[in-house]
Enzyme design. Structure first.
Site, PDB file in Angstrom:
ATOM      1  N   HIS A 232      -5.663  -3.815  -1.916  1.00 23.89           N
ATOM      2  CA  HIS A 232      -5.314  -2.771  -2.768  1.00 23.89           C
ATOM      3  C   HIS A 232      -5.680  -3.146  -4.227  1.00 23.89           C
ATOM      4  CE1 HIS A 232      -4.671   1.220  -1.094  1.00 23.89           C
ATOM      5  NE2 HIS A 232      -3.910   0.457   0.075  1.00 23.89           N
TER       6      HIS A 232
ATOM      7  N   LYS B 268     -12.375  -0.264  -0.630  1.00 25.06           N
ATOM      8  CA  LYS B 268     -11.471   0.710  -1.509  1.00 25.06           C
ATOM      9  C   LYS B 268     -11.924   0.795  -2.600  1.00 25.06           C
ATOM     10  CE  LYS B 268      -7.206   0.306   1.381  1.00 25.06           C
ATOM     11  NZ  LYS B 268      -6.568  -0.770   2.016  1.00 25.06           N
TER      12      LYS B 268
ATOM     13  N   SER C  91       0.785  -1.247   0.275  1.00 25.95           N
ATOM     14  CA  SER C  91      -0.059  -0.031  -0.208  1.00 25.95           C
ATOM     15  C   SER C  91       0.944   1.331   0.062  1.00 25.95           C
ATOM     16  CB  SER C  91      -0.879  -0.118   1.196  1.00 25.95           C
ATOM     17  OG  SER C  91      -0.068  -0.217   2.375  1.00 25.95           O
TER      18      SER C  91
HETATM   19  C1  LIG Z   1      -6.514  -0.917   3.529  1.00 29.42           C
HETATM   20  C2  LIG Z   1      -5.995  -2.240   3.779  1.00 29.42           C
HETATM   21  C3  LIG Z   1      -6.498  -3.248   4.544  1.00 29.42           C
HETATM   22  C4  LIG Z   1      -7.727  -2.853   5.560  1.00 29.42           C
HETATM   23  O1  LIG Z   1      -8.854  -2.901   4.701  1.00 29.42           O
HETATM   24  P1  LIG Z   1     -10.151  -2.022   5.491  1.00 29.42           P
HETATM   25  O2  LIG Z   1     -11.301  -2.804   4.574  1.00 29.42           O
HETATM   26  O3  LIG Z   1      -9.736  -0.538   5.036  1.00 29.42           O
HETATM   27  O4  LIG Z   1     -10.233  -2.222   6.815  1.00 29.42           O
HETATM   28  C5  LIG Z   1      -5.954  -4.235   4.725  1.00 29.42           C
HETATM   29  N1  LIG Z   1      -4.689  -4.781   4.172  1.00 29.42           N
HETATM   30  C6  LIG Z   1      -4.168  -3.647   3.399  1.00 29.42           C
HETATM   31  C7  LIG Z   1      -2.866  -4.126   2.337  1.00 29.42           C
HETATM   32  C8  LIG Z   1      -4.894  -2.566   2.974  1.00 29.42           C
HETATM   33  O5  LIG Z   1      -4.144  -1.663   2.090  1.00 29.42           O
END
Ligand SMILES: *Cc1c(COP(=O)(O)O)cnc(C)c1O
Length: 393
Positions: A210, A241, A182
């Site tokens: 992502h 996301k 990320s």
């Molecule tokens: C954003 C993210 C999460 C968490 O996801 P949410 O639905 O926002 O809780 C988990 N792993 C990675 C790699 C992320 O980028």
């Protein structure tokens, strides 16, 4: 007067202020869109994870409204007591078909999916073998599991193999990587890691937060992108996301999902999604299947913006995705860059230690399918101006 037992927190905050790392939350005045108003200030928004613009897509909005009218605003219980609604089951069936796995369980967030799953499938005699840049929720889940955590240097498959080789053969081992990292936007070494997992009898897990809606056919993720179907035991995705709403899910075998129904603590002890969230996510899957051209637009914008930053002479690291970091160096400089960009109408969040290495502080940019080329060109012009002003380029 009673002394404040939390007084030491103010000392910590003062330290952050001295280091230029204290942040006020930016407040979004309206919708989460490519051009948006934060703190009453119009900006080109390069900070959201709303890759496909689905947060405001009419089909998702209508689905949420319809579900709210028909089913109310809350589920009223955890999944294992009275909070499993047919719309939750429908979403899980749709996701399983989409991911081409036997079954799926949906959690309240991607964070809950990772943390709940790792903690459930391992116990104290087991091992987690984890990339050093894996997401915080994987780290927290690993700690909760009480398994021994072995970290390998970022994408160093040889190091991961060496760790696996040295572990006792009769213990469970979970090899785990992000699909897309990320902060740098690079891809996990899936093919080589899957091979290592098979060779050493490890459970293979990929966190595709992502990548969900971004990589693979119709946005199925990196497992599809690398054609690793059937070789990843635990696939985690997010609905928060690119999917535009909220939630996380685990895709895998029927046995895995039924086990998580019984043992994943966020599933057992935290209330399930409102029906509107499940309905939005189902509508998002319809969009991915019926309007895949929005994913193509995301990638066109990604290529355009990345090429622009590189042409200006910025260090954009090793990204292979719509996440493009602009690496400034020191934390304070990255925060200054972010502040100056914002003043000039571009929102790119500054990110510093401990989220990234001390000398790799950056602003992170994420383009979406819904940015226009004019908006992206405007952002590039502002990056050029501010980058020169701060002697970053
Ligand atoms: C954003 C993210 C999460 C968490 O996801 P949410 O639905 O926002 O809780 C988990 N792993 C990675 C790699 C992320 O980028």
């Amino acid at each position: 007067m009673r002394p404040d037992p939390l007084g030491y927190l103010n000392t910590e905050l003062d330290t952050l202020k001295e280091q230029g790392l204290f942040r006020h939350l930016r407040i979004l005045d309206g919708e989460q869109k490519a051009k948006a108003s934060f703190d009453h200030h119009q900006v080109v928004n390069l900070s959201s994870n709303n890759y496909l613009g689905l947060t405001t897509h009419p089909r998702l909005r209508e689905a949420a409204l319809e579900a709210t009218r028909r089913l109310g605003v809350g589920s009223g219980s955890v999944r294992t007591i009275a909070g499993t609604m047919d719309i939750h089951m429908e979403l899980e069936r749709r996701l399983a078909a989409f991911k081409k796995t036997e079954a799926v369980v949906v959690f309240q967030s991607g964070f809950a999916a990772n943390a709940g799953t790792v903690a459930a499938v391992l116990s104290k005699d087991d091992f987690v073998v984890s990339d050093e840049l894996n997401h915080a929720s994987i780290i927290d889940g690993s700690r909760l599991s009480r398994a021994t955590i072995k970290v390998f240097p970022h994408k160093n498959v040889d190091a991961a193999r060496q760790i696996l080789k040295d572990l006792p053969a009769d213990r469970k081992k979970l090899l785990i990587t992000d699909g897309v990292f990320s902060m740098d936007g690079d891809l996990g070494a899936l093919p080589a890691l899957c091979k290592a997992a098979e060779e050493f009898g490890a459970i293979m897990m990929v966190d595709d937060a992502h990548a969900s809606g971004v990589f693979g056919k119709n946005g199925r993720g990196t497992i599809d992108h690398f054609n690793m179907h059937g070789r990843v035991d635990i696939q985690v995705g997010t609905l928060s996301k690119a999917i535009g709403a909220l939630g996380g899910y685990v895709a895998g075998s029927k046995g895995l999902i039924e086990f998580l129904y019984h043992r994943a603590r966020p599933f057992l002890f935290s209330t399930s999604h409102p029906p509107s969230v499940a309905a939005s996510c189902i509508a998002a899957l319809d969009v991915l299947e019926q309007e895949p051209q929005i994913i193509e637009r995301l990638w066109e914008n990604t290529r355009f913006f990345k090429a622009g930053l590189v042409a200006l002479g910025f260090n954009t690291g090793v990204s292979e995705s719509p996440i493009t970091p602009v690496i400034a160096g020191e934390g304070a400089l990255a925060m200054k860059l972010s502040d100056r960009l914002f003043a000039e109408g571009v929102f790119a969040q500054g990110i510093a230690f401990p989220t990234v290495a001390r000398d790799k502080a950056r602003v992170r940019t994420i383009v979406t399918a819904t940015h226009t080329q004019d908006e992206l060109q405007y952002a590039l012009d502002v990056f050029a101006k501010v980058g020169r002003e701060l002697a970053i380029i």
